[in-house]
Design a protein around this motif. Structure first.
Motif, PDB file in Angstrom:
ATOM      1  N   VAL A 112       0.877  -1.173   0.000  1.00  0.00           N
ATOM      2  CA  VAL A 112       0.000   0.000   0.000  1.00  0.00           C
ATOM      3  C   VAL A 112       0.911   1.219   0.000  1.00  0.00           C
ATOM      4  CG1 VAL A 112      -1.735   1.333   1.268  1.00  0.00           C
ATOM      5  CG2 VAL A 112      -1.827  -1.180   1.275  1.00  0.00           C
ATOM      6  N   GLU A 115       1.457   7.240   0.190  1.00  0.00           N
ATOM      7  CA  GLU A 115       0.558   8.324  -0.182  1.00  0.00           C
ATOM      8  C   GLU A 115      -0.908   7.898  -0.106  1.00  0.00           C
ATOM      9  OE1 GLU A 115       4.515   8.579  -1.698  1.00  0.00           O
ATOM     10  OE2 GLU A 115       2.961   7.076  -2.151  1.00  0.00           O
ATOM     11  N   THR A 116      -1.153   6.602  -0.224  1.00  0.00           N
ATOM     12  CA  THR A 116      -2.525   6.090  -0.182  1.00  0.00           C
ATOM     13  C   THR A 116      -3.028   5.988   1.248  1.00  0.00           C
ATOM     14  OG1 THR A 116      -2.218   4.829  -2.219  1.00  0.00           O
ATOM     15  CG2 THR A 116      -4.018   4.132  -0.764  1.00  0.00           C
ATOM     16  N   ARG A 117      -2.192   5.416   2.126  1.00  0.00           N
ATOM     17  CA  ARG A 117      -2.600   5.255   3.525  1.00  0.00           C
ATOM     18  C   ARG A 117      -1.384   4.891   4.365  1.00  0.00           C
ATOM     19  NH1 ARG A 117      -5.773   1.629   2.642  1.00  0.00           N
ATOM     20  NH2 ARG A 117      -4.768  -0.232   3.520  1.00  0.00           N
ATOM     21  N   TYR A 118      -1.227   5.597   5.471  1.00  0.00           N
ATOM     22  CA  TYR A 118      -0.130   5.302   6.382  1.00  0.00           C
ATOM     23  C   TYR A 118      -0.562   5.613   7.810  1.00  0.00           C
ATOM     24  CZ  TYR A 118       4.577   4.708   8.169  1.00  0.00           C
ATOM     25  OH  TYR A 118       5.669   4.243   8.850  1.00  0.00           O
ATOM     26  N   PRO A 120      -0.356   1.510   6.894  1.00  0.00           N
ATOM     27  CA  PRO A 120      -1.202   0.752   5.968  1.00  0.00           C
ATOM     28  C   PRO A 120      -2.217  -0.155   6.655  1.00  0.00           C
ATOM     29  CG  PRO A 120       1.119   0.610   5.368  1.00  0.00           C
ATOM     30  CD  PRO A 120       1.070   1.185   6.750  1.00  0.00           C
ATOM     31  N   GLU A 121      -1.921  -0.566   7.895  1.00  0.00           N
ATOM     32  CA  GLU A 121      -2.797  -1.453   8.658  1.00  0.00           C
ATOM     33  C   GLU A 121      -2.943  -2.804   7.957  1.00  0.00           C
ATOM     34  OE1 GLU A 121      -6.227   1.045   9.355  1.00  0.00           O
ATOM     35  OE2 GLU A 121      -5.203   2.065  11.003  1.00  0.00           O
ATOM     36  N   ASP A 125      -8.051  -2.677   1.423  1.00  0.00           N
ATOM     37  CA  ASP A 125      -8.928  -1.568   1.022  1.00  0.00           C
ATOM     38  C   ASP A 125     -10.051  -1.437   2.043  1.00  0.00           C
ATOM     39  OD1 ASP A 125     -10.478   0.351  -0.163  1.00  0.00           O
ATOM     40  OD2 ASP A 125     -11.035  -0.849  -1.919  1.00  0.00           O
TER      41      ASP A 125
END
Length: 319
Positions: A112, A115-118, A120-121, A125
């Motif tokens: 992931v 820039e998309t998610r941090y 990421p967990e 999605d």
């Protein structure tokens, strides 16, 4: 004095709220902690870094006085992403190097972008109709080779692993060019993992125990009940009375005395100091054996349980 070995008592930052992390880090250092256990997945490294910068600026410590650990998250396992993972942690923490960088889980998930998610967990999605973990086909030996490259570049002084079982440790030692410095595992009197600890020591791998007080870290997550506390056990209470210590101090002393380092967590400065105050007494052989006899194989942090419940994905890593 430069810290050359991992301190026996560290401070764990799992579940420390982001808004509290800077002050907690500062208070922990002020209380005397020199090992700070961090991770990408905890989502609070930037704030921890602020606390560290403040402690250094106030002259409480120098960078060399601290042992700072962080961890590679599951979505950064691919060799081309490992350095990206550590550089993000270094940027957030405000550091030039880590003392120890660990593979957080022997679980590879699809990448992931930051820039998309941090952080990421776990799920790929979160907005999907059925959010799930997306496994990635990345062998652990490829991830380890990329970890070794980090050490070669001086981005971390030591590398290691978390949540490995005995078979994975044997496998790792068969191909590692740089041997793992540390194995971090869940360990407390209800889950002593004696064979795994012994194996690690046989390979000269240091062992750090997370959740050293057992259920206390998991009650608020509904992963344990209030009745699961080891602190109420008679043998712990008796030892506490005999040594003039709290039950928590006895359990933490048991962890250190068996040859592991420990990373308890608390938000209270007075409890921070109490957790550190365990080096001035020694449990007897009988007390150590009695506390170890509480072992029930009770694992609180088990992806084979929580991944199914929370992330719609059955993904056990322990048999």
């Amino acid at each position: 004095m430069t810290v050359n070995a991992i301190p026996p008592i560290g401070f764990g930052f799992w579940k420390v709220a982001r808004e509290d992390a800077a002050q907690t880090a500062y208070e922990a250092i002020k209380a005397g902690y020199r090992h700070l256990d961090c991770a990408c997945d905890y989502g609070n490294e930037a704030e921890i870094g602020q606390g560290v910068v403040r402690a250094i600026a106030d002259g409480i410590v120098t960078r060399e006085d601290l042992w700072i650990t962080s961890k590679l998250w599951n979505t950064f396992h691919a060799p081309q992403h490992v350095e990206l993972g550590i550089r993000k942690s270094l940027q957030d923490l405000g550091l030039d190097y880590l003392d120890l960088y660990l593979i957080h889980f022997p679980i590879a998930l699809e990448f992931v972008p930051i820039e998309t998610r941090y952080p990421p967990e776990w799920v790929h999605d979160p907005a999907a109709d059925n959010p799930r973990m997306h496994r990635a086909k990345v062998p652990l030996h490829e991830t380890w080779a990329a970890m070794e490259a980090l050490a070669d570049k001086g981005l971390c002084r030591h590398i290691g692993v978390c949540n490995y079982n005995s078979a994975l440790v044997h496998d790792l030692m068969s191909y590692a060019r740089i041997a793992p410095h540390t194995l971090q595992i869940e360990a407390h009197p209800y889950l002593i993992q004696d064979k795994l600890v012994r194996l690690a020591h046989d390979y000269a791998i240091h062992v750090t125990a997370f959740s050293p007080l057992g259920a206390l870290s998991y009650v608020e997550l509904d992963m344990a009940g209030s009745g699961d506390s080891v602190l109420t056990e008679t043998v712990v209470q008796t030892a506490a009375q005999a040594h003039g210590k709290s039950p928590a101090q006895v359990v933490l002393r048991w962890g250190v005395q068996r040859g592991t380092s420990i990373i308890p967590k608390t938000s209270k400065p007075e409890r921070m100091r109490e957790n550190l105050d365990i080096m001035d007494f020694e449990l007897t052989g009988g007390e150590m054996e009695a506390i170890s006899a509480l072992d029930a194989g009770r694992r609180f942090n088990d992806p084979g349980v929580f991944a199914q419940a929370a992330f719609n994905t059955f993904h056990p890593i322990y048999d």
